[in-house]
Design a protein around this motif. Structure first.
Motif, PDB file in Angstrom:
ATOM      1  N   ALA A  93     -98.226  28.752  16.286  1.00  0.00           N
ATOM      2  CA  ALA A  93     -98.550  28.435  17.677  1.00  0.00           C
ATOM      3  C   ALA A  93     -97.340  28.635  18.577  1.00  0.00           C
ATOM      4  O   ALA A  93     -97.434  29.204  19.668  1.00  0.00           O
ATOM      5  CB  ALA A  93     -99.050  26.990  17.773  1.00  0.00           C
ATOM      6  N   ALA A  94     -96.186  28.182  18.121  1.00  0.00           N
ATOM      7  CA  ALA A  94     -94.975  28.249  18.942  1.00  0.00           C
ATOM      8  C   ALA A  94     -94.491  29.675  19.135  1.00  0.00           C
ATOM      9  O   ALA A  94     -94.191  30.104  20.256  1.00  0.00           O
ATOM     10  CB  ALA A  94     -93.873  27.405  18.308  1.00  0.00           C
ATOM     11  N   LEU A 135     -90.859  23.071  18.478  1.00  0.00           N
ATOM     12  CA  LEU A 135     -90.708  23.536  17.103  1.00  0.00           C
ATOM     13  C   LEU A 135     -89.384  23.067  16.509  1.00  0.00           C
ATOM     14  O   LEU A 135     -89.318  22.713  15.324  1.00  0.00           O
ATOM     15  CB  LEU A 135     -90.797  25.058  17.046  1.00  0.00           C
ATOM     16  CG  LEU A 135     -90.781  25.629  15.620  1.00  0.00           C
ATOM     17  CD1 LEU A 135     -92.024  25.197  14.848  1.00  0.00           C
ATOM     18  CD2 LEU A 135     -90.686  27.146  15.638  1.00  0.00           C
ATOM     19  N   THR A 170    -101.785  32.669  22.481  1.00  0.00           N
ATOM     20  CA  THR A 170    -100.949  32.308  23.624  1.00  0.00           C
ATOM     21  C   THR A 170    -101.299  30.923  24.142  1.00  0.00           C
ATOM     22  O   THR A 170    -100.424  30.116  24.459  1.00  0.00           O
ATOM     23  CB  THR A 170    -101.117  33.344  24.755  1.00  0.00           C
ATOM     24  OG1 THR A 170    -100.711  34.623  24.276  1.00  0.00           O
ATOM     25  CG2 THR A 170    -100.270  32.976  25.957  1.00  0.00           C
ATOM     26  N   SER A 219     -85.633  31.326  18.530  1.00  0.00           N
ATOM     27  CA  SER A 219     -85.563  32.138  19.745  1.00  0.00           C
ATOM     28  C   SER A 219     -85.096  33.557  19.438  1.00  0.00           C
ATOM     29  O   SER A 219     -85.601  34.535  20.017  1.00  0.00           O
ATOM     30  CB  SER A 219     -84.636  31.487  20.770  1.00  0.00           C
ATOM     31  OG  SER A 219     -85.120  30.218  21.151  1.00  0.00           O
ATOM     32  N   GLY A 244    -100.263  26.697  22.072  1.00  0.00           N
ATOM     33  CA  GLY A 244     -98.850  26.526  21.792  1.00  0.00           C
ATOM     34  C   GLY A 244     -98.525  25.151  21.236  1.00  0.00           C
ATOM     35  O   GLY A 244     -99.420  24.354  20.922  1.00  0.00           O
ATOM     36  N   VAL A 245     -97.240  24.857  21.163  1.00  0.00           N
ATOM     37  CA  VAL A 245     -96.790  23.566  20.629  1.00  0.00           C
ATOM     38  C   VAL A 245     -97.368  22.407  21.434  1.00  0.00           C
ATOM     39  O   VAL A 245     -97.769  21.383  20.885  1.00  0.00           O
ATOM     40  CB  VAL A 245     -95.250  23.497  20.623  1.00  0.00           C
ATOM     41  CG1 VAL A 245     -94.775  22.105  20.226  1.00  0.00           C
ATOM     42  CG2 VAL A 245     -94.681  24.524  19.665  1.00  0.00           C
ATOM     43  N   TRP A 263     -92.849  26.954  29.735  1.00  0.00           N
ATOM     44  CA  TRP A 263     -93.616  27.051  28.487  1.00  0.00           C
ATOM     45  C   TRP A 263     -92.747  27.558  27.333  1.00  0.00           C
ATOM     46  O   TRP A 263     -92.831  27.042  26.214  1.00  0.00           O
ATOM     47  CB  TRP A 263     -94.810  27.980  28.678  1.00  0.00           C
ATOM     48  CG  TRP A 263     -96.134  27.288  28.707  1.00  0.00           C
ATOM     49  CD1 TRP A 263     -96.543  26.254  27.927  1.00  0.00           C
ATOM     50  CD2 TRP A 263     -97.235  27.598  29.567  1.00  0.00           C
ATOM     51  NE1 TRP A 263     -97.828  25.899  28.230  1.00  0.00           N
ATOM     52  CE2 TRP A 263     -98.275  26.699  29.233  1.00  0.00           C
ATOM     53  CE3 TRP A 263     -97.435  28.547  30.573  1.00  0.00           C
ATOM     54  CZ2 TRP A 263     -99.516  26.723  29.877  1.00  0.00           C
ATOM     55  CZ3 TRP A 263     -98.675  28.564  31.207  1.00  0.00           C
ATOM     56  CH2 TRP A 263     -99.693  27.667  30.861  1.00  0.00           C
ATOM     57  N   GLN A 291     -91.977  25.529  23.801  1.00  0.00           N
ATOM     58  CA  GLN A 291     -92.208  26.001  22.439  1.00  0.00           C
ATOM     59  C   GLN A 291     -90.953  25.823  21.591  1.00  0.00           C
ATOM     60  O   GLN A 291     -90.996  25.342  20.452  1.00  0.00           O
ATOM     61  CB  GLN A 291     -92.615  27.486  22.431  1.00  0.00           C
ATOM     62  CG  GLN A 291     -93.783  27.857  23.309  1.00  0.00           C
ATOM     63  CD  GLN A 291     -94.967  26.937  23.168  1.00  0.00           C
ATOM     64  OE1 GLN A 291     -95.482  26.711  22.072  1.00  0.00           O
ATOM     65  NE2 GLN A 291     -95.408  26.385  24.294  1.00  0.00           N
ATOM     66  N   SER A 337     -96.968  31.885  21.331  1.00  0.00           N
ATOM     67  CA  SER A 337     -96.911  31.528  22.749  1.00  0.00           C
ATOM     68  C   SER A 337     -95.574  31.927  23.361  1.00  0.00           C
ATOM     69  O   SER A 337     -95.518  32.473  24.469  1.00  0.00           O
ATOM     70  CB  SER A 337     -97.131  30.021  22.932  1.00  0.00           C
ATOM     71  OG  SER A 337     -98.439  29.661  22.598  1.00  0.00           O
ATOM     72  N   ALA A 338     -94.494  31.652  22.652  1.00  0.00           N
ATOM     73  CA  ALA A 338     -93.166  31.954  23.191  1.00  0.00           C
ATOM     74  C   ALA A 338     -92.984  33.445  23.440  1.00  0.00           C
ATOM     75  O   ALA A 338     -92.446  33.853  24.479  1.00  0.00           O
ATOM     76  CB  ALA A 338     -92.087  31.438  22.240  1.00  0.00           C
ATOM     77  N   ILE A 360     -91.894  17.697  26.456  1.00  0.00           N
ATOM     78  CA  ILE A 360     -92.650  18.956  26.488  1.00  0.00           C
ATOM     79  C   ILE A 360     -93.616  18.963  27.674  1.00  0.00           C
ATOM     80  O   ILE A 360     -93.643  19.885  28.480  1.00  0.00           O
ATOM     81  CB  ILE A 360     -93.423  19.138  25.174  1.00  0.00           C
ATOM     82  CG1 ILE A 360     -92.444  19.276  23.995  1.00  0.00           C
ATOM     83  CG2 ILE A 360     -94.324  20.362  25.240  1.00  0.00           C
ATOM     84  CD1 ILE A 360     -93.118  19.305  22.649  1.00  0.00           C
TER      85      ILE A 360
END
Length: 476
Positions: free
Chosen positions: A324-325, A143, A55, A163, A58-59, A135, A139, A328-329, A382
């Motif tokens: 990572a993205a 990405l 988490t 998504s 992330g990006v 956040w 992400q 976290s997302a 970002i």
């Protein structure tokens, strides 16, 4: 078969695997709202550790901070220390405390132990949701941009596809999907990050002196200096620290942990790792500046991968950022949805069954996901997304929380679920939250924190609550 083929292959295989994993936990997540939100407070150490790592990283930690390193160099370090060091502070001060309880959200904790005010609970829910939506948007945006760079595909399609996947598997399995996919993603992420930064720093022979010489040659020697005033350093540190302390997903992991010790250790280890990797990302951006000083900062690390490294390194980097993205997302999306249902919907409706609340939360996962896509498409930075949410939430919520926990009515009595033991009044909490958020946005978070803390105390003294016996009888 080139980079584009393998990039698509890695993404599709990973997405199918994560969706399949979520189906495994669908029934368990649907047992109750508590299971869907915090796994019933039963998660073991290894899951808490890797979901914290996945988490946190992330990006923004890889691409965003690399871009900041390219632009301002070591001057980004105070924000890194504040943002990532806050996880260590959280572990040492708050994690064990939070893990003693089985609340679903920070807003619920503050409502039950400190404020007992539905209006304040709504304010806290809105503010803590804002930081998570920022956040999630970051992400998706990060990405999408990276995928476009690697494959030439339209970023819009990547954002939508990305998504759709994390919305789907988060909807199906709730926190169980999130933590078990984070477990896999976290292991892959740490391994690839170590390997990747080894490749980056081999470009400067693992020497900061070589980096300084290279930056001097391209007229960017100033990146090796901090070049910030005391107030600028303090503002960056406080912005990062207070924003992270208001982040729902870290509190939620503590509520979900099997014991306070597990929650503290997991956050401590992941926080230390985050500090190391994010500083490395900042220096990595400086390495790119040394090699090519004329890039768009947001594309700096991608240029290094595509132009200076092998296809294997490029594929490994894309996999790293993808993991990572998506980790976290999904965590942030789940947390935001739980906040909305737990603090904005449930307290203001007739009592329903747990099955109804789970179903409602799943609907909100989809709605919040759609909103995050729109936010990503409207933003061009970002880190800019993060900073606004950090300031608003950190300046409005955390001062009231800290004052409320320290300013106890009975100093020798511990906080216990279902009872209040704070001298912060209803109006003190309201004014503290609103003033801190507004002042932070208008004049900076330092002033916001100060104004919030002072007004919380002053207003609580001027407008105290009714006798606590009446307040503690109020239902959550």
């Amino acid at each position: 078969m080139g980079l584009t083929f393998w990039t698509w292959t890695v993404m599709i295989v990973a997405c199918l695997f994560f969706i399949a994993m979520s189906l495994r936990f669908s029934k368990q997540a649907g047992l109750s709202f508590a299971h869907y939100a915090i796994a019933g407070g039963t998660l073991p150490f290894f899951l808490i550790l890797f979901t914290d790592i996945a988490t946190i990283m992330g990006v923004g930690n890889f691409i965003g901070h690399s871009a900041e390193g390219y632009k301002i160099g070591f001057a980004n370090i105070p924000f890194v220390i504040g943002e990532q060091g806050a996880k260590v502070l959280f572990a040492l001060v708050f994690a064990g405390f939070a893990a003693r309880f089985t609340y679903h959200t920070l807003a619920e904790l503050m409502h039950d132990l400190i404020l007992r005010d539905r209006f304040s609970r709504v304010l806290i829910a809105i503010l803590t949701s804002a930081i998570m939506l920022a956040w999630v948007s970051g992400q998706a945006m990060g990405l999408g941009a990276l995928f476009a760079t690697f494959t030439g595909a339209d970023p819009l399609m990547m954002i939508i596809l990305f998504s759709f996947v994390f919305i789907l598997y988060t909807t199906i399995g709730g926190i169980y999907s999130v933590v078990w996919t984070d477990f896999i993603q976290g292991i892959v992420l740490v391994g690839l990050a170590i390997w990747f930064y080894f490749q980056v720093f081999s470009e400067i022979d693992f020497s900061l002196a070589t980096l300084q010489t290279g930056l001097t040659d391209v007229g960017a020697a100033g990146l090796m200096e901090f070049n910030l005033s005391i107030m600028e350093v303090l503002t960056l540190f406080v912005t990062g620290t207070f924003g992270v302390l208001a982040a729902q997903m870290y509190w939620q992991r503590c509520f979900a942990a099997r014991s306070p010790k597990m929650a503290s250790r997991a956050m401590l280890y992941s926080g230390i790792l985050a500090i190391i990797f994010t500083i490395l990302a900042t220096i990595g951006g400086m390495v790119v500046k040394m090699k090519n000083p004329d890039l768009d900062p947001n594309n700096a690390i991608s240029w290094l991968i595509l132009e200076e490294m092998t296809m294997v390194a490029a594929l490994a980097f894309f996999t790293l950022i993808f993991m990572a993205a998506i980790s976290s997302a999904s965590s942030l999306l789940h947390s935001a949805s739980v906040v909305i249902v737990n603090d904005l919907i449930i307290p203001n409706m007739e009592k329903k069954s747990d099955a109804y609340y789970v179903k409602l939360t799943r609907y909100f996962v989809a709605l919040v996901g759609i909103f995050s896509i729109a936010a990503a498409l409207l933003s061009d930075s970002i880190i800019g997304l993060f900073s606004l949410a950090y300031s608003m939430t950190g300046g409005g919520v955390i001062p009231v929380l800290i004052v409320g926990l320290l300013w106890k009515e009975k100093r020798s009595f511990p906080f216990v679920m279902g009872t209040t033991n704070s001298r912060v009044s209803v109006w003190g909490g309201r004014i503290g939250i609103i003033s801190g958020a507004v002042v932070s946005l208008l004049f900076g978070i330092l002033w916001g924190v100060l104004v919030s803390a002072i007004l919380t105390v002053v207003v609580s003294l001027i407008l105290p609550n009714a006798p606590r016996a009446e307040l503690t009888a109020e239902s959550n």
